[in-house]
Design a protein around this motif. Structure first.
Motif, PDB file in Angstrom:
ATOM      1  N   LEU A   1       0.893  -1.026  -0.025  1.00 52.97           N
ATOM      2  CA  LEU A   1       0.043  -0.019  -0.053  1.00 52.97           C
ATOM      3  C   LEU A   1       0.806   1.205   0.095  1.00 52.97           C
ATOM      4  N   LEU A   2       1.958   1.396   0.652  1.00 49.26           N
ATOM      5  CA  LEU A   2       2.892   2.297   0.757  1.00 49.26           C
ATOM      6  C   LEU A   2       3.478   2.601  -0.590  1.00 49.26           C
ATOM      7  N   ALA A   3       3.674   1.725  -1.401  1.00 47.30           N
ATOM      8  CA  ALA A   3       4.237   1.687  -2.735  1.00 47.30           C
ATOM      9  C   ALA A   3       3.423   2.395  -3.621  1.00 47.30           C
ATOM     10  N   SER A   4       2.163   2.554  -3.365  1.00 48.35           N
ATOM     11  CA  SER A   4       1.274   3.370  -4.352  1.00 48.35           C
ATOM     12  C   SER A   4       1.721   4.789  -4.344  1.00 48.35           C
ATOM     13  N   LYS A   5       2.404   5.392  -3.046  1.00 49.65           N
ATOM     14  CA  LYS A   5       3.132   6.719  -2.916  1.00 49.65           C
ATOM     15  C   LYS A   5       1.698   7.676  -2.937  1.00 49.65           C
TER      16      LYS A   5
ATOM     17  N   LYS B   1       8.846   6.930   8.319  1.00 50.86           N
ATOM     18  CA  LYS B   1       7.865   7.924   8.467  1.00 50.86           C
ATOM     19  C   LYS B   1       6.814   7.456   9.032  1.00 50.86           C
ATOM     20  N   VAL B   2       6.054   6.536   8.513  1.00 49.08           N
ATOM     21  CA  VAL B   2       4.709   6.115   8.827  1.00 49.08           C
ATOM     22  C   VAL B   2       5.002   5.345  10.362  1.00 49.08           C
ATOM     23  N   LEU B   3       5.915   4.568  10.462  1.00 49.92           N
ATOM     24  CA  LEU B   3       6.286   4.089  11.841  1.00 49.92           C
ATOM     25  C   LEU B   3       6.291   5.101  12.949  1.00 49.92           C
ATOM     26  N   LEU B   4       7.152   5.856  12.715  1.00 56.95           N
ATOM     27  CA  LEU B   4       7.304   7.053  13.975  1.00 56.95           C
ATOM     28  C   LEU B   4       6.203   8.084  13.949  1.00 56.95           C
ATOM     29  N   SER B   5       5.453   8.390  12.902  1.00 59.38           N
ATOM     30  CA  SER B   5       4.286   8.985  12.851  1.00 59.38           C
ATOM     31  C   SER B   5       3.247   8.410  13.837  1.00 59.38           C
ATOM     32  N   GLY B   6       3.020   6.949  13.317  1.00 58.15           N
ATOM     33  CA  GLY B   6       2.051   6.457  14.036  1.00 58.15           C
ATOM     34  C   GLY B   6       2.308   6.290  15.676  1.00 58.15           C
ATOM     35  N   LEU B   7       3.638   6.046  15.899  1.00 52.99           N
ATOM     36  CA  LEU B   7       3.774   6.046  17.336  1.00 52.99           C
ATOM     37  C   LEU B   7       3.583   7.262  18.026  1.00 52.99           C
ATOM     38  N   ARG B   8       4.165   8.224  17.476  1.00 53.75           N
ATOM     39  CA  ARG B   8       4.130   9.665  17.889  1.00 53.75           C
ATOM     40  C   ARG B   8       2.622   9.996  18.118  1.00 53.75           C
ATOM     41  N   GLY B   9       1.800   9.344  17.298  1.00 50.69           N
ATOM     42  CA  GLY B   9       0.249   9.637  17.628  1.00 50.69           C
ATOM     43  C   GLY B   9      -0.410   8.990  18.758  1.00 50.69           C
TER      44      GLY B   9
END
Length: 381
Positions: A93-97, A136-144
């Protein structure tokens, strides 16, 4: 939260619900996925082997997601993903950009982590070697997530940010993920401030400084004590060898407007008088306008104006004199206009505005016919 994110993605790909050519185009783009799912489910035609059982087909389909993003893919992901499967399932899904898909994945990960420190620790471990958009997704998900507020999770992020074995940009991401904290321990503040003053810290030192400033602003909003953060930030603002890091620390107090005590006023006065970068001196003038000692600050501004060579810093000293002392600053501002005749029209404007009954600095500022007479603000756009 993840449901709202999924709804945003659905809105963005709303052509699913439209007929005609758009629907046909989407069907064509999704055809490889549908073909993969249905392959082997029917006998005959091409001499294929025996069809797999329904259970086998479901298990295989569970792990296949197309980078041709569409609502059925996301709906299936949303309904079945767990933290354990998140990384593998999210990759295509991330590969869709697609930025909306990325935002949805961030919010879904926050939901999956929840308030569980163990799950948050797993995501920190993944982030140590993740690349690009996944990082970026991992850190942003964790941050939230709620779990990021737990002391053991914050400690793991800080340790990763201080780990010299990680690339500097990865360390910057770890330290940025701490900026939603409601409070930082004195030890954490000390370590970040010391790191920001390391010449090798570069963008990670900048991230540490920004985190200190953001948590300070949040704690101040919650009526907490901002002074420990401000103390570390002034140290960075004075000592950091990196000019951009120093400037970030110098401007951090502008976001929560603390009233400066005598000690803090003296420290910012040294920045005003010794900072080599004019943007830093400009920032110091703005911060000093919030000093509790109006008389001392006005005298400092008058002395600094006489020595200052930059017209932009002089403009900051001139206008913020009015913020310091209001109408009582007019004699000092008149002297400034005598020292530098370029300020004489500006002085007459301020004098007229005060004579018309204006008192509040913000009202004076908004009434100025030209807030950028020397083009100084263009440098920050």
């Amino acid at each position: 939260m993840a449901g709202a994110g999924l709804a945003a993605v659905v809105a963005a790909v709303g052509l699913l619900w439209r007929g005609g050519d758009d629907a046909q185009a989407l069907s064509a783009s999704a055809a490889p996925v549908n073909a993969t799912r249905s392959a082997g489910s029917h006998g005959g035609g091409g001499g294929g082997g025996p069809a797999p059982s329904g259970v086998e087909e479901a298990e295989a389909a569970e792990r296949r997601f197309s980078d041709q993003t569409c609502f059925p893919e996301l709906a299936r992901f949303n309904d079945g993903v767990t933290l354990e499967t998140f990384r593998d399932w999210a990759a295509p899904l991330l590969a869709s950009k697609d930025p909306l898909v990325r935002d949805y994945l961030m919010s879904k990960l926050s939901e999956l982590i929840g308030d569980d420190a163990g799950k948050a620790g797993q995501v920190v471990a993944w982030a140590r070697d993740a690349q690009g958009a996944e990082f970026k997704v991992l850190l942003s998900g964790l941050r939230g997530s709620d779990a990021v507020q737990k002391p053991q999770v914050a400690a793991r992020l800080l340790e990763a940010g201080m780990d010299k074995g990680l690339p500097i940009e990865r360390r910057a991401g770890m330290l940025s993920a701490l900026d939603t904290q409601k409070h930082l321990t004195p030890d954490a503040m000390d370590r970040m401030a010391e790191f920001a003053r390391d010449p090798a810290s570069t963008e990670a030192g900048w991230a540490a400084t920004r985190t200190l400033g953001r948590v300070m602003a949040r704690e101040s909003e919650n009526l907490g004590d901002a002074s420990p953060y401000l103390d570390r930030l002034i140290t960075i603002a004075t000592d950091a060898p990196d000019e951009q890091i120093r400037h970030l620390a110098q401007t951090a107090p502008l976001h929560n407007s603390p009233v400066l005590d005598a000690k803090t006023t003296d420290r910012f006065a040294r920045i005003l008088q010794s900072e080599g970068n004019e943007d830093g001196r400009d920032a110091a003038a703005q911060v000093l306008a919030m000093s509790s000692d109006k008389e001392q600050t006005l005298k400092l501004f008058a002395d600094s104006f006489n020595r200052e060579q930059s017209v932009c810093v002089r403009w900051a000293l001139f206008r913020f004199s009015a913020r310091v002392a209001g109408r009582d600053a007019l004699p000092v501002m008149a002297n400034m206009a005598t020292v530098d005749p370029r300020f004489q029209p500006l002085y007459r404007t301020f004098e007229t505005l005060y004579a018309s009954g204006n008192v509040d600095f913000i009202r004076i500022w908004n009434e100025l016919p030209d807030q950028n007479p020397f083009g100084c603000m263009d440098r920050h756009q």
